[in-house]
Design a protein around this motif. Structure first.
Motif, PDB file in Angstrom:
ATOM      1  N   ALA A 132       7.744   5.889  -4.823  1.00 26.29           N
ATOM      2  CA  ALA A 132       7.669   4.547  -4.534  1.00 26.29           C
ATOM      3  C   ALA A 132       8.573   4.155  -3.352  1.00 26.29           C
ATOM      4  O   ALA A 132       8.233   3.410  -2.406  1.00 26.29           O
ATOM      5  N   GLY A 133       9.818   4.549  -3.678  1.00 26.95           N
ATOM      6  CA  GLY A 133      10.764   4.096  -2.446  1.00 26.95           C
ATOM      7  C   GLY A 133      10.494   5.067  -1.045  1.00 26.95           C
ATOM      8  O   GLY A 133      10.559   4.225  -0.100  1.00 26.95           O
ATOM      9  N   TRP A 174       1.286   9.660  -5.272  1.00 24.02           N
ATOM     10  CA  TRP A 174       1.680  10.931  -4.757  1.00 24.02           C
ATOM     11  C   TRP A 174       2.613  11.491  -5.764  1.00 24.02           C
ATOM     12  O   TRP A 174       2.621  12.493  -6.032  1.00 24.02           O
ATOM     13  N   SER A 175       3.344  10.683  -6.357  1.00 24.30           N
ATOM     14  CA  SER A 175       4.357  11.093  -7.445  1.00 24.30           C
ATOM     15  C   SER A 175       3.501  11.786  -8.900  1.00 24.30           C
ATOM     16  O   SER A 175       3.985  12.699  -9.344  1.00 24.30           O
ATOM     17  N   PHE A 176       2.343  10.962  -9.227  1.00 25.73           N
ATOM     18  CA  PHE A 176       1.757  11.744 -10.161  1.00 25.73           C
ATOM     19  C   PHE A 176       1.024  12.851  -9.667  1.00 25.73           C
ATOM     20  O   PHE A 176       1.100  13.784 -10.544  1.00 25.73           O
ATOM     21  N   ALA A 197       6.014   2.736   4.887  1.00 24.88           N
ATOM     22  CA  ALA A 197       5.489   1.985   5.382  1.00 24.88           C
ATOM     23  C   ALA A 197       6.274   0.964   6.032  1.00 24.88           C
ATOM     24  O   ALA A 197       5.829   0.295   7.073  1.00 24.88           O
ATOM     25  N   SER A 198       7.524   0.687   5.751  1.00 25.57           N
ATOM     26  CA  SER A 198       8.400  -0.069   6.466  1.00 25.57           C
ATOM     27  C   SER A 198       8.763   0.276   7.894  1.00 25.57           C
ATOM     28  O   SER A 198       8.834  -0.514   9.095  1.00 25.57           O
ATOM     29  N   LEU A 199       8.946   1.491   8.242  1.00 26.91           N
ATOM     30  CA  LEU A 199       8.956   2.331   9.479  1.00 26.91           C
ATOM     31  C   LEU A 199       7.825   2.185  10.157  1.00 26.91           C
ATOM     32  O   LEU A 199       7.884   1.755  11.379  1.00 26.91           O
ATOM     33  N   LEU A 200       6.561   2.362   9.693  1.00 29.55           N
ATOM     34  CA  LEU A 200       5.454   1.929  10.469  1.00 29.55           C
ATOM     35  C   LEU A 200       5.342   0.454  10.774  1.00 29.55           C
ATOM     36  O   LEU A 200       5.026   0.319  11.985  1.00 29.55           O
ATOM     37  N   LYS A 260       0.579  -1.157  -0.153  1.00 26.95           N
ATOM     38  CA  LYS A 260       0.117   0.042  -0.016  1.00 26.95           C
ATOM     39  C   LYS A 260       0.722   1.226  -0.062  1.00 26.95           C
ATOM     40  O   LYS A 260       0.325   2.160  -0.598  1.00 26.95           O
ATOM     41  N   GLY A 261       2.008   1.098   0.629  1.00 29.43           N
ATOM     42  CA  GLY A 261       2.718   2.250   0.738  1.00 29.43           C
ATOM     43  C   GLY A 261       3.401   2.634  -0.658  1.00 29.43           C
ATOM     44  O   GLY A 261       3.728   3.689  -0.965  1.00 29.43           O
ATOM     45  N   VAL A 262       4.041   1.606  -1.460  1.00 26.71           N
ATOM     46  CA  VAL A 262       4.476   1.607  -2.659  1.00 26.71           C
ATOM     47  C   VAL A 262       3.444   2.414  -3.633  1.00 26.71           C
ATOM     48  O   VAL A 262       3.551   3.138  -4.424  1.00 26.71           O
ATOM     49  N   VAL A 263       2.065   1.903  -3.522  1.00 27.85           N
ATOM     50  CA  VAL A 263       0.903   2.268  -4.419  1.00 27.85           C
ATOM     51  C   VAL A 263       0.729   3.718  -4.134  1.00 27.85           C
ATOM     52  O   VAL A 263       0.546   4.717  -5.091  1.00 27.85           O
TER      53      VAL A 263
END
Length: 99
Positions: free
Chosen positions: A64-65, A16-18, A71-74, A8-11
């Protein structure tokens, strides 16, 4: 192992990038441009630094990064960090005076 939160974080990072390119080309979201436009600004700076590539693609990869890292930190904080004394009533009901 990739968790659903990381996916979900990557998506969300790609979305967000768009969205980050909107304030650069239009006047929409210009009030929050410094917050929303982080991936676009990083992508432009990376293109200028490398003298090759496409800033739009760089911004998508960076978004994406950033989403994956957040998300990994969460995941790390929710699984491994324990707050002592929080929600440990041990059968004792809290009263207004006890708070």
């Amino acid at each position: 192992m990739i968790t659903t939160r990381q996916r979900k974080g990557v998506v969300l990072g790609i979305i967000w990038s768009f969205i980050s390119w909107i304030p650069l080309y239009t006047e929409y979201l210009s009030g929050i441009r410094s917050y929303v436009g982080i991936p676009a600004a990083l992508g432009l700076n990376l293109e200028l630094a490398l003298n090759r590539g496409d800033a739009f693609v760089f911004s998508i990869l960076l978004g994406a990064g950033i989403g994956f890292f957040t998300a990994s930190l969460l995941d790390f904080f929710t699984k491994s960090v324990k707050i002592i004394g929080l929600f440990q009533t041990k059968g004792k009901k809290l009263s207004r005076r006890g708070l």
